[in-house]
Design a protein around this motif. Structure first.
Motif, PDB file in Angstrom:
ATOM      1  N   ALA A  77       0.809  -1.226   0.000  1.00 16.24           N
ATOM      2  CA  ALA A  77       0.000   0.000   0.000  1.00 16.24           C
ATOM      3  C   ALA A  77       0.837   1.269   0.000  1.00 16.24           C
ATOM      4  O   ALA A  77       0.297   2.347   0.218  1.00 16.24           O
ATOM      5  N   ALA A  78       2.151   1.154  -0.221  1.00 15.70           N
ATOM      6  CA  ALA A  78       2.945   2.393  -0.343  1.00 15.70           C
ATOM      7  C   ALA A  78       2.706   2.969  -1.736  1.00 15.70           C
ATOM      8  O   ALA A  78       2.685   2.232  -2.720  1.00 15.70           O
ATOM      9  N   GLY A  79       2.535   4.254  -1.813  1.00 15.80           N
ATOM     10  CA  GLY A  79       2.331   4.866  -3.128  1.00 15.80           C
ATOM     11  C   GLY A  79       1.744   6.240  -3.003  1.00 15.80           C
ATOM     12  O   GLY A  79       1.512   6.732  -1.901  1.00 15.80           O
ATOM     13  N   GLY A  80       1.514   6.847  -4.148  1.00 19.64           N
ATOM     14  CA  GLY A  80       0.903   8.172  -4.165  1.00 19.64           C
ATOM     15  C   GLY A  80       1.342   8.958  -5.384  1.00 19.64           C
ATOM     16  O   GLY A  80       2.324   8.627  -6.035  1.00 19.64           O
ATOM     17  N   ASP A 106       9.073   4.756  -9.510  1.00 20.42           N
ATOM     18  CA  ASP A 106       9.848   4.160  -8.414  1.00 20.42           C
ATOM     19  C   ASP A 106       8.983   3.933  -7.186  1.00 20.42           C
ATOM     20  O   ASP A 106       9.080   2.903  -6.527  1.00 20.42           O
ATOM     21  N   LEU A 107       8.153   4.914  -6.876  1.00 22.55           N
ATOM     22  CA  LEU A 107       7.311   4.759  -5.691  1.00 22.55           C
ATOM     23  C   LEU A 107       6.161   3.778  -5.944  1.00 22.55           C
ATOM     24  O   LEU A 107       5.955   2.851  -5.160  1.00 22.55           O
ATOM     25  N   ASN A 108       5.417   3.945  -7.030  1.00 22.30           N
ATOM     26  CA  ASN A 108       4.164   3.192  -7.177  1.00 22.30           C
ATOM     27  C   ASN A 108       4.333   1.804  -7.789  1.00 22.30           C
ATOM     28  O   ASN A 108       3.593   0.892  -7.431  1.00 22.30           O
ATOM     29  N   LEU A 109       5.297   1.660  -8.677  1.00 22.21           N
ATOM     30  CA  LEU A 109       5.488   0.345  -9.289  1.00 22.21           C
ATOM     31  C   LEU A 109       6.635  -0.409  -8.625  1.00 22.21           C
ATOM     32  O   LEU A 109       6.456  -1.538  -8.152  1.00 22.21           O
ATOM     33  N   VAL A 110       7.797   0.245  -8.535  1.00 14.80           N
ATOM     34  CA  VAL A 110       8.986  -0.467  -8.037  1.00 14.80           C
ATOM     35  C   VAL A 110       8.878  -0.665  -6.522  1.00 14.80           C
ATOM     36  O   VAL A 110       8.883  -1.800  -6.025  1.00 14.80           O
ATOM     37  N   GLY A 111       8.765   0.443  -5.780  1.00 17.41           N
ATOM     38  CA  GLY A 111       8.628   0.325  -4.320  1.00 17.41           C
ATOM     39  C   GLY A 111       7.234  -0.127  -3.917  1.00 17.41           C
ATOM     40  O   GLY A 111       7.051  -0.764  -2.886  1.00 17.41           O
ATOM     41  N   GLY A 112       6.257   0.235  -4.736  1.00 10.48           N
ATOM     42  CA  GLY A 112       4.881  -0.111  -4.406  1.00 10.48           C
ATOM     43  C   GLY A 112       4.615  -1.595  -4.482  1.00 10.48           C
ATOM     44  O   GLY A 112       3.905  -2.150  -3.637  1.00 10.48           O
ATOM     45  N   THR A 176      -8.744  -1.887  -6.248  1.00 15.86           N
ATOM     46  CA  THR A 176      -8.791  -0.551  -6.825  1.00 15.86           C
ATOM     47  C   THR A 176      -9.659   0.334  -5.942  1.00 15.86           C
ATOM     48  O   THR A 176     -10.880   0.214  -5.958  1.00 15.86           O
ATOM     49  N   PRO A 177      -9.025   1.190  -5.146  1.00 12.90           N
ATOM     50  CA  PRO A 177      -9.849   2.137  -4.389  1.00 12.90           C
ATOM     51  C   PRO A 177     -10.340   3.248  -5.315  1.00 12.90           C
ATOM     52  O   PRO A 177      -9.637   3.634  -6.245  1.00 12.90           O
ATOM     53  N   GLY A 178     -11.524   3.741  -5.059  1.00 10.27           N
ATOM     54  CA  GLY A 178     -11.947   4.984  -5.710  1.00 10.27           C
ATOM     55  C   GLY A 178     -11.225   6.133  -5.034  1.00 10.27           C
ATOM     56  O   GLY A 178     -10.035   6.044  -4.739  1.00 10.27           O
ATOM     57  N   PHE A 179     -11.926   7.186  -4.707  1.00  6.64           N
ATOM     58  CA  PHE A 179     -11.296   8.369  -4.105  1.00  6.64           C
ATOM     59  C   PHE A 179     -11.565   8.413  -2.608  1.00  6.64           C
ATOM     60  O   PHE A 179     -12.719   8.443  -2.184  1.00  6.64           O
ATOM     61  N   PHE A 180     -10.481   8.371  -1.858  1.00  6.47           N
ATOM     62  CA  PHE A 180     -10.526   8.400  -0.401  1.00  6.47           C
ATOM     63  C   PHE A 180      -9.622   9.546   0.052  1.00  6.47           C
ATOM     64  O   PHE A 180      -8.404   9.495  -0.215  1.00  6.47           O
ATOM     65  N   PRO A 181     -10.141  10.569   0.700  1.00  2.39           N
ATOM     66  CA  PRO A 181      -9.250  11.652   1.129  1.00  2.39           C
ATOM     67  C   PRO A 181      -8.085  11.138   1.957  1.00  2.39           C
ATOM     68  O   PRO A 181      -8.274  10.381   2.915  1.00  2.39           O
ATOM     69  N   ALA A 182      -6.866  11.499   1.548  1.00  2.05           N
ATOM     70  CA  ALA A 182      -5.640  11.069   2.248  1.00  2.05           C
ATOM     71  C   ALA A 182      -4.591  12.157   2.050  1.00  2.05           C
ATOM     72  O   ALA A 182      -4.847  13.141   1.351  1.00  2.05           O
ATOM     73  N   GLU A 183      -3.424  11.967   2.673  1.00  2.15           N
ATOM     74  CA  GLU A 183      -2.362  12.976   2.550  1.00  2.15           C
ATOM     75  C   GLU A 183      -1.994  13.233   1.095  1.00  2.15           C
ATOM     76  O   GLU A 183      -1.890  14.372   0.656  1.00  2.15           O
ATOM     77  N   GLN A 184      -1.785  12.142   0.357  1.00  2.00           N
ATOM     78  CA  GLN A 184      -1.186  12.292  -0.963  1.00  2.00           C
ATOM     79  C   GLN A 184      -2.140  12.925  -1.987  1.00  2.00           C
ATOM     80  O   GLN A 184      -1.690  13.357  -3.036  1.00  2.00           O
ATOM     81  N   ASN A 185      -3.449  12.974  -1.717  1.00  4.38           N
ATOM     82  CA  ASN A 185      -4.342  13.594  -2.697  1.00  4.38           C
ATOM     83  C   ASN A 185      -5.069  14.822  -2.132  1.00  4.38           C
ATOM     84  O   ASN A 185      -6.010  15.322  -2.727  1.00  4.38           O
ATOM     85  N   ARG A 186      -4.614  15.292  -0.951  1.00  2.00           N
ATOM     86  CA  ARG A 186      -5.304  16.419  -0.297  1.00  2.00           C
ATOM     87  C   ARG A 186      -5.369  17.651  -1.218  1.00  2.00           C
ATOM     88  O   ARG A 186      -6.408  18.271  -1.366  1.00  2.00           O
ATOM     89  N   ARG A 187      -4.233  17.954  -1.880  1.00  2.00           N
ATOM     90  CA  ARG A 187      -4.214  19.157  -2.724  1.00  2.00           C
ATOM     91  C   ARG A 187      -5.093  19.012  -3.954  1.00  2.00           C
ATOM     92  O   ARG A 187      -5.591  19.984  -4.497  1.00  2.00           O
ATOM     93  N   LEU A 188      -5.272  17.776  -4.410  1.00  2.00           N
ATOM     94  CA  LEU A 188      -6.156  17.521  -5.559  1.00  2.00           C
ATOM     95  C   LEU A 188      -7.617  17.735  -5.159  1.00  2.00           C
ATOM     96  O   LEU A 188      -8.414  18.250  -5.932  1.00  2.00           O
ATOM     97  N   LEU A 189      -7.946  17.360  -3.929  1.00  2.00           N
ATOM     98  CA  LEU A 189      -9.360  17.293  -3.542  1.00  2.00           C
ATOM     99  C   LEU A 189      -9.860  18.512  -2.773  1.00  2.00           C
ATOM    100  O   LEU A 189     -11.048  18.835  -2.849  1.00  2.00           O
TER     101      LEU A 189
END
Ligand code: NAD
Length: 250
Positions: A77-80, A106-112, A176-189
């Motif tokens: 679940a690491a990613g963003g 690197d974050l979402n595919l390799v480390g994710g 596949t999560p839909g949209f859940f407010p979190a740190e990594q998407n705060r500025r988007l939402l």
């Protein structure tokens, strides 16, 4: 009978990115279902047993693996997203620098997914791996080009590993999560005053249930995929928990 389908007593789980909003809810949900859970993240932000590691560094994950041992449940679940790899008026697609693309991959595919599977997944002799994808893996989100492409690769790698490790009794699926407010998407939402951005309103308008998800709403999907009694014939698939986002267009 029905509750035993979802009883994870006797299972050991490692949740990488379990310090985050979604990974944290999933980690707690697996623990509540009876699994012995260890959270891996960069900095401790969990009441559950914790081991520090950087998922984008394979040696760091190897050291973490030595401490946790091999689990029967692995949640990746690491990613963003990173705004620096997103199309803007100032940075059109063709000007996104390679290092920004590479950072998001690197974050979402390799480390994710890739490194955790090479370290923890490769050592597993039975059980379940759950990768966290995104709705943008299925249909790219406008402007969010790099993250969408990296998450699409997560779906593909999930299917590859499902076949690769079926013989040793390890199932590999994604959520596949839909949209859940979190740190990594705060500025988007959300704007700075906490009200939804026009983008957030468009997303809700495109979601059948007309709202964002709550992290605890991912727990049922994760426990289902983790439990061999509940999902023993389920591998290589993706389970959408998206409020109906992917089931429609305008
Ligand atoms: N929130 C959403 O709406 C949403 C939607 C779809 C997919 N996702 C995905 O869900 C997963 C969890 O995201 P979230 O929304 O909970 O965000 P989050 O920022 O709350 O959690 C991400 C976690 O990953 C950890 N992390 C980041 N880089 C790391 C690294 N190099 N090594 C170890 N840990 C690292 C962070 O410390 C954090 O704890 C991500 O893969 C994200 O892409 C989130």
């Amino acid at each position: 009978m029905s509750s035993s389908l979802f009883d994870l007593t006797g299972e050991t789980a490692v949740v990488i990115g379990g310090t985050g909003v979604l990974g944290g809810a999933i980690a707690q949900g697996l623990a509540d279902a009876g699994a012995k859970v260890t959270v891996i993240g960069r900095t401790k932000r969990s009441e559950l047993p914790f081991v520090a590691a950087d998922a984008t560094k394979i040696d760091s994950l190897r050291r973490a693996h030595e401490q946790t041992g091999t689990p029967t449940i692995l949640v990746n679940a690491a990613g963003g997203n990173d705004p620096k790899a997103t199309v803007t008026p100032e940075m059109p697609f063709e000007k996104i620098p390679h290092e920004n693309w590479a950072g998001v991959f690197d974050l979402n595919l390799v480390g994710g997914v890739l490194f955790p599977c090479q370290v923890f997944g490769a050592a597993m002799t039975r059980g379940s791996i759950i990768n966290i994808a995104s709705v943008s893996a299925h249909i790219p989100l406008s402007r969010v080009v790099t993250y969408s492409a990296a998450k699409a690769a997560v779906l593909n790698l999930t299917m590859f590993l499902a076949r690769e490790w079926a013989g040793k009794g390890v199932r590999v699926n994604s959520i596949t999560p839909g949209f859940f407010p979190a740190e990594q998407n705060r500025r988007l939402l959300f704007k700075e005053d906490g009200t939804p951005t026009p983008r957030a309103q468009a997303i809700m308008g495109h979601t059948a249930l007309s709202r964002f998800g709550e992290p605890k709403e991912l727990v049922g999907a994760a426990v289902f995929l983790a439990s061999s009694r509940a999902s023993g014939f389920v591998t290589g698939t993706d389970l959408r928990v998206d409020g109906g986002y992917l089931s429609q267009t305008i």
